[in-house]
Design an enzyme around this catalytic site. Structure first.
Site, PDB file in Angstrom:
ATOM      1  N   LYS A   8      62.613  28.089  83.627  1.00 55.29           N
ATOM      2  CA  LYS A   8      62.985  29.167  84.383  1.00 55.29           C
ATOM      3  C   LYS A   8      62.722  30.575  83.928  1.00 55.29           C
ATOM      4  CE  LYS A   8      66.127  31.717  84.611  1.00 55.29           C
ATOM      5  NZ  LYS A   8      66.382  33.066  84.226  1.00 55.29           N
ATOM      6  N   GLU A  54      59.002  38.720  88.810  1.00 58.34           N
ATOM      7  CA  GLU A  54      59.682  39.488  89.721  1.00 58.34           C
ATOM      8  C   GLU A  54      58.927  40.062  90.667  1.00 58.34           C
ATOM      9  OE1 GLU A  54      64.328  39.437  88.002  1.00 58.34           O
ATOM     10  OE2 GLU A  54      63.002  41.104  87.667  1.00 58.34           O
ATOM     11  N   ASN A  66      64.646  45.037  90.625  1.00 59.13           N
ATOM     12  CA  ASN A  66      65.634  45.624  89.554  1.00 59.13           C
ATOM     13  C   ASN A  66      66.574  46.880  89.636  1.00 59.13           C
ATOM     14  OD1 ASN A  66      65.059  43.643  87.275  1.00 59.13           O
ATOM     15  ND2 ASN A  66      62.976  43.776  88.136  1.00 59.13           N
ATOM     16  N   THR A  92      61.147  31.600  74.729  1.00 58.38           N
ATOM     17  CA  THR A  92      61.289  32.430  75.886  1.00 58.38           C
ATOM     18  C   THR A  92      62.205  31.902  77.185  1.00 58.38           C
ATOM     19  OG1 THR A  92      60.029  33.249  77.886  1.00 58.38           O
ATOM     20  CG2 THR A  92      59.579  31.167  77.190  1.00 58.38           C
ATOM     21  N   THR A 110      67.540  31.644  88.294  1.00 57.71           N
ATOM     22  CA  THR A 110      68.006  32.957  88.739  1.00 57.71           C
ATOM     23  C   THR A 110      67.493  33.902  89.574  1.00 57.71           C
ATOM     24  OG1 THR A 110      67.418  33.964  86.918  1.00 57.71           O
ATOM     25  CG2 THR A 110      69.523  32.977  86.531  1.00 57.71           C
TER      26      THR A 110
END
Lengths: 398, 398
Positions: free
Chosen positions: B171, B271, B393, B182, B145
């Site tokens: 992922k 991220e 985010n 997880t 993603t």
């Protein structure tokens, strides 16, 4: 009980100085002094590496719950400094007591700033030389570190016909995730109350005030909130006797108002924050669980970043609630942004996106969660996660 | 045991498709299929709002620890979708079983992506129409993603003279703070092993692999790690009998290598991250406490921001350790950056600042903490906190 203009309670004076910890003649040292010995209560960080001044002041207060002065420095936390740090705390309290000509056992110390640096006693002595006594308020400025504004508030309460004043100041902006005490908070009151009752009230109220704020999930080594009550309002003594139940409830409401107001100011001034966030959890199984869920929401990096971006990504709120151990009803969860429902009975509500965008653009965000499993309520306060937070903490020199 | 070039174990094939969840013809659906039924084990998120595919697949595996296929979609997590979400998971598994002409009870489902959106079954059907079977590796791409790279690894282990292959893909990049499972991780092996033994190994090893990574402290509703073992390597069956103790230990070491390698890849691709961080805690009172302290360090926003800023602010490491409940020795804490001591016996070490700056400028940071209270060791993996994390985010649409 009402909020009034900032003022010190009867019989309290303060002093501030530039001792030399900070640059550019900035205020970096202060004291709060009562004309007479005051009963005292404290709550302290649960971080295992409790800083020297926290260990020292905790021991002092636990002896007989009495203090007359608190000496505070900013820019050096006297934390992780071993026996030498404890010696410095002791020396500071002796020197201040000498200057005030009072019993050293009535002088507490507090420090905030960088961790792992020995306290420069020449600066402490320099500051003490300058400290005077006046009913002024710039002490709220002298105790700041990365804060962007002062945190101070005063409320007035009538106790059996006598006006009692409760005044608090606090500092804190980063490393904010208190547990039993926080940051630095100093509350003074002229109320006439026993130390035992005062400690009981503080230990209870801290759970739903300072312990319900978070900026970054990091619990400081120096968190401490102290309350001094010097009795100068001359109200009938508040003790454990049931005849004062109503008066005690009034005083408790006033003290709670001061603690919650200061806690919210600290959350609102979270490092780099653009927005203040309040999470209210209703119909939880217990107050502990309501508080736990509220704090999980204001503590989530993903929710904090979403609020910075003004996005309605409510799935992250579901995620944060589910991460707690609080009792939930999987098919009966409601989420409100201000008064706009986003989720009802665990189903997405098609909200008016313009209305949602308008609310998300405001600088105070209210989230309400209805868990539908009990009757308890809890609140927590925090801020958004911004580029500025990263910048401040990427550059802060330790 | 050795790491080898990525390959699928004997008897496993995969397929990928653009079902229409993602834009621009990107791969967003995949399956992993074994030629014969395989024993299966799984670990699952402890988030209370477990997503529909997690609930569904957990039930399926717990029935008889056997699977032949896993169908995966990205971009829609089928999470917080109520009974309709469970119906969609069930329908997906039926449709896939029909196409493969196998027992539906052997087909698991997994989803990752946005929370709170019903799974579009027309896209699932479209994807299933396209899915083929080949020993290819682009499935590691199809399940991503917000990830910036594929996570895949293969190791080879000799079990009683037979080469056994263990291959994993995963992922995950945000909402990473697993507890018992997880993100999504899929491990395949041609080992011949019982389901009970496989589940035991996975449940044990997950504690010191996937459960020791964190990107943002946020535990997903969709975390799941599945292992399929189809027996095609034809090694003597690994069961609970003691005669295979050495073989079992070899297989366990291989499985651990795959789990740890994938976990580290997920942490490294956190991220917005610039740097990968490994915290190693030695001489702790127990493995649980060593793991707890290591994860507290890689999970601290203040430490993460400090590493982004390449500052040596080790006071924050002290703060993070003290925030845990792990046993410490207050005057005997050592902290190392790579092999450079920053703190020795709880005293600051005057390190060569040029050397420290050089180490902090690297893109892999190693921190070692010696607690001096026992003999246990633990590790955790994470990443720095960057402007990019906030940007990703703040903008991610839910």
């Amino acid at each position: 009980m009402q909020e009034i203009d900032f003022t010190w309670p009867k019989g309290f004076q303060t002093g501030t100085a530039h001792a030399g910890f900070k640059e550019d003649q900035q205020l970096d040292m202060a004291w709060i002094v009562s004309d007479v010995p005051a009963v005292a209560a404290g709550v302290y960080t649960k971080n295992q590496f409790q800083a020297a001044p926290v260990q020292f002041t905790k021991n002092l207060i636990n002896q007989n719950h009495e203090l007359q002065a608190i000496v505070i420095n900013s820019d050096n936390a006297n934390s992780f400094t071993g026996q030498e740090g404890l010696d410095h705390a002791n020396e500071t309290h002796q020197l201040a007591a000498n200057k005030l000509a009072i019993d050293p056992n009535l002088v507490a110390v507090a420090s905030t700033g960088v961790i792992g640096k020995q306290l420069e006693m020449d600066k402490i002595e320099n500051g003490l030389d300058q400290l005077g006594l006046a009913p002024e308020s710039d002490i709220a400025h002298a105790i700041l570190t990365t804060d962007s504004c002062e945190k101070k508030t005063t409320v007035s309460v009538m106790i059996a016909g006598q006006p009692v004043t409760i005044t608090g100041i606090a500092k804190g902006s980063g490393m904010i995730h208190p547990n039993m005490g926080t940051t630095l908070g100093f509350i003074t009151t002229d109320a006439n109350i026993t130390g035992e009752v005062l400690q009981g009230l503080l230990s209870d109220l801290i759970q739903s005030s300072f312990n319900q704020i978070t900026v970054d999930g990091c619990m400081s080594t120096n968190d401490m909130v102290l309350v001094l009550a010097n009795g100068q309002a001359e109200n009938a003594l508040l003790d454990q006797s049931t005849t004062q139940a109503n008066d005690l409830a009034d005083f408790k409401a006033g003290l709670k108002a001061v603690l919650v107001a200061l806690a919210k100011m600290v959350a609102q001034d979270g490092e780099g924050s653009n927005k203040f966030v309040q999470a209210t959890v209703v119909n939880a199984a217990s107050v502990v669980e309501a508080n736990q869920v509220a704090r999980a929401i204001v503590g989530s990096n993903l929710i904090k970043a979403m609020l910075f971006g003004e996005e309605n990504n409510w799935g992250r709120i579901v995620q944060a609630i589910g991460q707690t151990q609080a009792q939930i009803s999987p098919n009966h969860l409601d989420i409100f942004l201000a008064d706009v429902p986003l989720v009802k009975d665990s189903q997405k509500v098609l909200a008016d996106q313009d209305q949602v965008a308008t609310i998300l653009a405001q600088d105070k965000i209210d989230l309400t969660i209805d868990l539908h499993v009990g009757e308890a309520t809890g609140q927590a306060w925090g801020c958004d996660l911004t580029y500025k937070y990263v910048e401040i903490n990427a550059a802060y020199e330790g």
